[in-house]
Design a protein around this motif. Structure first.
Motif, PDB file in Angstrom:
ATOM      1  N   GLN A 472      -2.443  -8.139  -4.117  1.00  0.00           N
ATOM      2  CA  GLN A 472      -1.829  -7.354  -3.043  1.00  0.00           C
ATOM      3  C   GLN A 472      -2.387  -5.933  -3.004  1.00  0.00           C
ATOM      4  O   GLN A 472      -2.522  -5.342  -1.921  1.00  0.00           O
ATOM      5  CB  GLN A 472      -0.310  -7.300  -3.238  1.00  0.00           C
ATOM      6  N   MET A 476      -4.289  -3.963   0.279  1.00  0.00           N
ATOM      7  CA  MET A 476      -3.631  -2.735   0.720  1.00  0.00           C
ATOM      8  C   MET A 476      -4.625  -1.570   0.742  1.00  0.00           C
ATOM      9  O   MET A 476      -4.671  -0.780   1.703  1.00  0.00           O
ATOM     10  CB  MET A 476      -2.478  -2.414  -0.218  1.00  0.00           C
ATOM     11  N   LEU A 503       4.260   4.802   1.720  1.00  0.00           N
ATOM     12  CA  LEU A 503       4.425   3.517   1.035  1.00  0.00           C
ATOM     13  C   LEU A 503       5.702   3.592   0.206  1.00  0.00           C
ATOM     14  O   LEU A 503       5.838   4.469  -0.650  1.00  0.00           O
ATOM     15  CB  LEU A 503       3.237   3.214   0.112  1.00  0.00           C
ATOM     16  N   PHE A 513       4.465  -0.217   4.450  1.00  0.00           N
ATOM     17  CA  PHE A 513       3.239   0.592   4.420  1.00  0.00           C
ATOM     18  C   PHE A 513       3.013   1.098   5.839  1.00  0.00           C
ATOM     19  O   PHE A 513       2.914   0.311   6.786  1.00  0.00           O
ATOM     20  CB  PHE A 513       2.055  -0.243   3.948  1.00  0.00           C
TER      21      PHE A 513
END
Length: 588
Positions: A472, A476, A503, A513
Motif C-alpha cells: 500500500q 501511495m 493523510l 489521502f
C-alpha cells in the motif's frame, strides 16, 4: 523455590502411577493388617476396661469394706432389734458395743416409727421426725443408703446406712441407722513413684437414681470431674463399664463404674495419662495403614526419580535451554541412565546437532541473500540514475517542445521511482513503512524537480504518523508523485496559496489521502487536456486506486481550489514473503 524443587518429583505423573500400582498391589495386605490391628485394639480395649474396673475396685477397697461393714452391722442390728428394744438400757448397751467395735462410725441408733431416736450410741437421742433424711430412708423401706450433706446429729456430711426393723408379726417397727462420716470414707492417698496411676483423680459413690452420695474430693471439685456426656442415672443403668469422656473443665479422662450393691455405685475417675497407651493403640490401625501408604509413595517416588524423572528433568532443562536460544549448554548430561532413556538422550543430541548444522546453513543463506539484496538494490539505484542521466541528456539535446515535455515527464517519474526505491532500500526487511517519512521524501523530490525560481509556491504536509505495508505504501507514494506535479503545473505566477497534502485515519482501519491545490490541475488529473503524459498519468492513478481497493474523487472546493481525495482501508503489515509477492504485483 527450594520447597517447590523438592516437591516437584512427588508431583510427577510417573511417580503417582507407580505409587498407585504399589498401593493396589499391597491393598489386600493393608486391609488385612488394618483388620487384624483393629481386632487387636478391640481386645486390648476390653482388657483395658477390665483393668480400669479392677484399678477402681482396688482403689476403693477401703470404702467398699467400710460401707459393707456398715450395711452388715445395720442388717444384723435390725435382725436382733425386736428382742432388745423392749429394754432401753439393753438397747443402748448394744448400740454402744456396736459403735465401739467400729470406731469409724459416727452414729449407731434405732429410730422409732414416730421418728424419735431414743436408743443411740453414746446415749444420744434425736428427733428425726419431719426431716428429709428420715423421709428418704423411710421411702426406700430402709434399703437405700442415703447421703446427708449435714448429719443432723454429728453436724458433718455422713452416709446413712439404714435397715428396716420388722416385728415378729411382719409389720415395720422402725429403722436401724449406721452413719459413716464422709471424711472417714475417703482417706488421703499418696501417689508413689512406682505406681503413679494406682491413685484415681476422684472416687464418687451414687445411687440408682443418680444422686451423688460420697466423694473422695470436695463436692465442687467432684462436680467438675463428672463426665459431660453422661448423667449418673445413665451410668447406674449401664452396670460395670469403663469409657473415655471429657469433664467439665475440658480435660479428657478415663471413667470406670463399679456397682457396690444394687442401689450403690462407685465411679472411678482417672487421669487421661493412665490411658495414653489405649489412645495410642486407638489410632494404630490407621497409623499402620498411613505408614504403609507413605512408604509405598516414598519408595515409588524415589524409584521413579532415580530411574526416570531425574533424567527426564535433565533432558527437559537441556531442551528448554535449546528452545530459548542457548547453544552453550544444550547437550544432555545424564549419569547412569536406563538404556531406554540413554537412547532418547542420544536421539536428542543428534537432533540438536542436525538443527545447529541446518541453522548455520540457513544463516549463511540469509547473509548471502542480504548481500545479494543489497547488491540488487545498489545496481537498481545505479540503473535508475543512469536512465535519469540519459533522459537528461536527451532533454538538453531535444529542440522539439512536445518531445521535451514527454522526456521531462519520464525523467520525473524515474526520479520519483528512484526516491521510492531508496525508501524501500532503507527499510529492507521491515514489514511496514513510515508514511510520514516516505511522503516527505517524495514531496522534496517533486519540489526539486518542478520548482521554478519565478514561481512562489509551497507544500503543507498534514501527515499523521501512520505505518503501511509496502503493497500500500508504494502505490501511495507513486500516486503522490503523479498528483503533486499536476498541481504544481497549474500554479500561476501570482498565486501563493500552498498545496496541502493530507493523510489521516478516520476510523480503526479507514484512511483518507487528499491533496488540495489550484483548480487548474483538473484537466491533467482526469486526462482531458489532450496530452499523452496527462492521459498516461490519469491511467496510472486509476491503477493505483484499484491496487489500494480505494475510491478516488475530484472535489471542487471553490472556483480556484480543487481537492484530489482517495479513501481506502489500511491493511495490517504482512510477512516478508507476502511483501515480496505484493511488490512483484506492484512492479508488474
Amino acid at each position: 523455590m527450594m520447597l517447590r524443587r523438592f516437591l516437584w518429583p512427588f508431583r510427577t505423573g510417573l511417580a503417582r502411577r507407580l505409587t498407585t500400582i504399589n498401593i493396589l498391589a499391597l491393598l489386600p495386605l493393608l486391609l488385612l493388617a488394618a483388620l487384624l490391628t483393629r481386632e487387636l485394639f478391640k481386645e486390648y480395649e476390653s482388657n483395658q476396661a477390665r483393668a480400669a474396673l479392677g484399678m477402681t475396685v482396688r482403689a476403693a477397697e477401703p470404702e467398699i469394706n467400710l460401707i459393707r461393714a456398715a450395711r452388715t452391722l445395720s442388717e444384723t442390728l435390725a435382725a436382733i432389734a425386736p428382742g432388745v428394744l423392749r429394754d432401753e438400757d439393753s438397747c443402748r448397751r448394744i448400740m454402744d458395743l456396736a459403735a465401739a467395735s467400729h470406731p469409724d462410725f459416727s452414729l449407731v441408733g434405732y429410730i422409732g416409727e414416730d421418728g424419735m431416736m431414743t436408743c443411740g450410741s453414746h446415749g444420744r437421742e434425736y428427733n428425726f421426725a419431719g426431716t428429709d433424711l428420715l423421709a428418704r430412708m423411710t421411702q426406700s423401706g430402709g434399703a437405700q443408703t442415703t447421703l446427708a450433706r449435714v448429719g443432723p446429729v454429728s453436724g458433718v456430711p455422713v452416709l446413712s446406712v439404714p435397715s428396716a426393723v420388722m416385728r415378729p408379726d411382719g409389720t415395720p417397727g422402725g429403722l436401724i441407722v449406721v452413719s459413716v462420716p464422709q471424711h472417714v470414707l475417703h482417706t488421703d492417698r499418696i501417689k508413689s513413684d512406682d505406681e503413679p496411676s494406682e491413685v484415681p483423680e476422684g472416687l464418687l459413690t451414687f445411687d440408682s437414681e443418680g444422686q451423688l452420695l460420697t466423694t473422695s474430693v470436695v463436692v465442687p471439685r467432684a462436680l467438675q470431674l463428672m463426665p459431660q456426656g453422661r448423667e449418673l442415672s445413665e451410668l447406674a443403668q449401664m452396670g460395670s463399664v469403663s469409657f473415655l469422656d471429657t469433664d467439665f473443665t475440658g480435660t479428657e479422662r478415663s471413667y470406670a463404674v463399679v456397682p457396690l450393691t444394687s442401689e450403690l455405685f462407685l465411679l472411678g475417675i482417672w487421669n487421661r495419662e493412665a490411658g495414653s497407651g489405649l489412645a495410642a493403640l486407638r489410632v494404630s490401625p490407621f497409623l499402620i495403614f498411613g505408614l504403609v501408604l507413605i512408604s509405598c509413595f516414598t519408595a515409588a517416588t524415589l524409584a521413579a526419580d532415580r530411574l526416570v524423572t531425574r533424567h527426564v528433568r535433565s533432558l527437559a532443562s537441556a531442551m528448554e535451554a535449546f528452545a530459548s536460544g542457548s547453544r552453550q549448554s544444550y547437550r544432555s548430561t545424564l549419569h547412569d541412565p536406563p538404556a531406554e532413556i540413554a537412547v532418547l538422550a542420544e536421539a536428542y543430541d543428534l537432533m540438536t546437532e542436525t538443527i545447529q548444522r541446518e541453522e548455520a546453513e540457513l544463516e549463511d543463506l540469509l547473509r548471502e541473500k542480504e548481500y545479494l539484496l543489497r547488491e540488487v538494490h545498489h545496481r537498481t539505484g545505479n540503473s535508475m540514475q543512469l536512465i535519469a542521466s540519459i533522459l537528461r541528456m536527451h532533454i538538453r539535446e531535444t529542440r522539439d517542445p512536445v518531445q521535451k515535455g514527454v522526456l521531462d515527464h519520464l525523467y520525473g517519474r524515474v526520479m520519483i521511482l528512484s526516491t521510492v526505491h531508496l525508501g524501500l532500500y532503507r527499510t529492507s526487511g521491515v514489514s511496514s513503512l513510515d508514511m510520514q517519512r516516505l511522503f516527505n521524501d517524495v514531496i522534496s523530490r517533486v519540489d526539486l524537480l518542478h520548482s521554478r525560481p519565478e514561481r512562489n509556491r509551497s507544500v503543507v504536509a498534514e501527515i499523521e504518523t501512520l505505518s503501511l505495508p509496502p503493497q500500500q505504501a508504494v502505490p501511495m507514494a507513486l500516486m503522490l508523485s503523479e498528483v503533486l506535479p499536476a498541481f504544481y503545473s497549474a500554479y500561476s505566477d501570482e498565486e501563493a496559496d500552498p498545496v496541502v497534502v493530507h493523510l489521516s485515519m478516520t476510523s480503526d482501519h479507514n484512511a483518507v489521502f487528499a491533496i488540495d491545490g489550484p483548480a487548474g490541475a483538473l484537466p491533467r488529473l482526469n486526462g482531458t487536456d489532450g496530452t499523452v503524459p496527462s492521459q498516461i498519468g490519469a491511467r496510472l492513478l486509476r491503477n493505483f486506486v484499484r491496487q489500494l481497493d480505494g475510491e478516488m474523487d475530484l472535489i471542487s472546493l471553490s472556483p480556484d481550489r480543487l481537492r484530489f481525495e482517495m479513501k481506502f482501508t489500511a491493511r495490517a503489515p504482512q510477512s516478508s514473503a507476502e511483501d515480496e509477492a505484493a511488490m512483484g504485483r506492484i512492479g508488474a
